[in-house]
Design an enzyme around this catalytic site. Sequence first.
Site, PDB file in Angstrom:
ATOM      1  N   GLY A  50       8.938   0.390   1.421  1.00  0.00           N
ATOM      2  CA  GLY A  50      10.769   0.563   2.229  1.00  0.00           C
ATOM      3  C   GLY A  50       9.954   1.983   2.969  1.00  0.00           C
ATOM      4  N   GLU A  81       9.012  -0.330   5.941  1.00  0.00           N
ATOM      5  CA  GLU A  81       9.699  -1.434   5.931  1.00  0.00           C
ATOM      6  C   GLU A  81      10.678  -0.588   7.667  1.00  0.00           C
ATOM      7  OE1 GLU A  81      10.965  -2.256   2.425  1.00  0.00           O
ATOM      8  OE2 GLU A  81      10.978  -4.287   3.340  1.00  0.00           O
ATOM      9  N   GLU A  83       4.840  -3.768  -2.742  1.00  0.00           N
ATOM     10  CA  GLU A  83       5.955  -3.891  -3.577  1.00  0.00           C
ATOM     11  C   GLU A  83       5.676  -5.380  -4.793  1.00  0.00           C
ATOM     12  OE1 GLU A  83       6.651  -4.045  -0.298  1.00  0.00           O
ATOM     13  OE2 GLU A  83       8.214  -3.296  -0.392  1.00  0.00           O
TER      14      GLU A  83
END
Length: 262
Positions: free
Chosen positions: A113, A116, A136
């Site tokens: 994340g 991201e 992930e």
Amino acid sequence: MNYDNILTAEHGDGTLRTGVITLHRPKQLNALDDALMDDLGAALRAYDADEGIGCVVVTGSEKAFAAGADIAAMAPLTLKETYGGDFITRNWETLRVIRKPVIAAVAGFALGGGCELAMMCDFIIAADNAKFGQPEIKLGIIPGAGGTQRLPRAVGKAKAMDMVLTARTMDAVEAERCGLVSRVVAPGQLMNEALAAAAAICALSLPSILMAKESVNRAFEGSLAEGIRFERRLFHTLFATHDQKEGMAAFLAKRKPVFEHR
Ligand code: HXC
């Protein structure tokens, strides 16, 4: 505003200043949990609405921009809580609606994340110790905040598949070479470089900056013909601004423009 998981500060001395948001959960390497994402969203919205702010920089620490979504918080989640509770969508998407430019200044880990989040910003300036990755898959999940979509658009399918399927990280040099980041600097220079980029943006006409951002983003959302049509209409619209008249008159008179952001 006081926040628990981020720090905010304003920089610059022009009519438009830069808002700096520093992710601040140092013990967890800035792992992104709901409380942090709520703080980040609130700070972004506040800067976007502030007429004295022209650009925002999001950064972390020298060791970690963010080591990912908070694994301890995610571990027990059920489908009812993820799907039913609209996990991620409910508080990670603020960056998509912020109209002012947002620069990610990334040092250290930008994983999962964290990577991201950096990719949701308008561009990334990296310290040479930055490490980008979507690990992930090692947790039995996949990227869930746009990683499988933005990473291939940034670096192409081969490298994106490699990173998403093997969880390997990419260093700053490789990230610049393949288009994930716009500039790489020494860690000690990171904030200077990001603030200089932000100051350059703040010195320009805000309406043209907003339209430029919106138009570049269109390149990733529709067909080429549609994107060019959208750009052309915004280009036409800018001829209704004071700043277009001022910018061109200043060039012709060989003087500096005085933009009024209207
Ligand atoms: C919760 C985390 C964390 C994370 C690190 N920590 N990353 N806590 N969520 N994502 C915590 C550690 O548990 C540890 O806490 C402390 O931060 C320091 O981390 P260490 O592992 O001791 O540091 P180091 O050995 O330097 O290793 C750094 C690291 C490693 C390589 C970044 O922490 C790591 O692999 N982290 C996980 C990276 C990851 O898998 N990210 C993707 C998450 S999933 P204690 O209490 O022990 O000191 C994801 C999903 C996104 O992001 C989808 C939707 C957004």
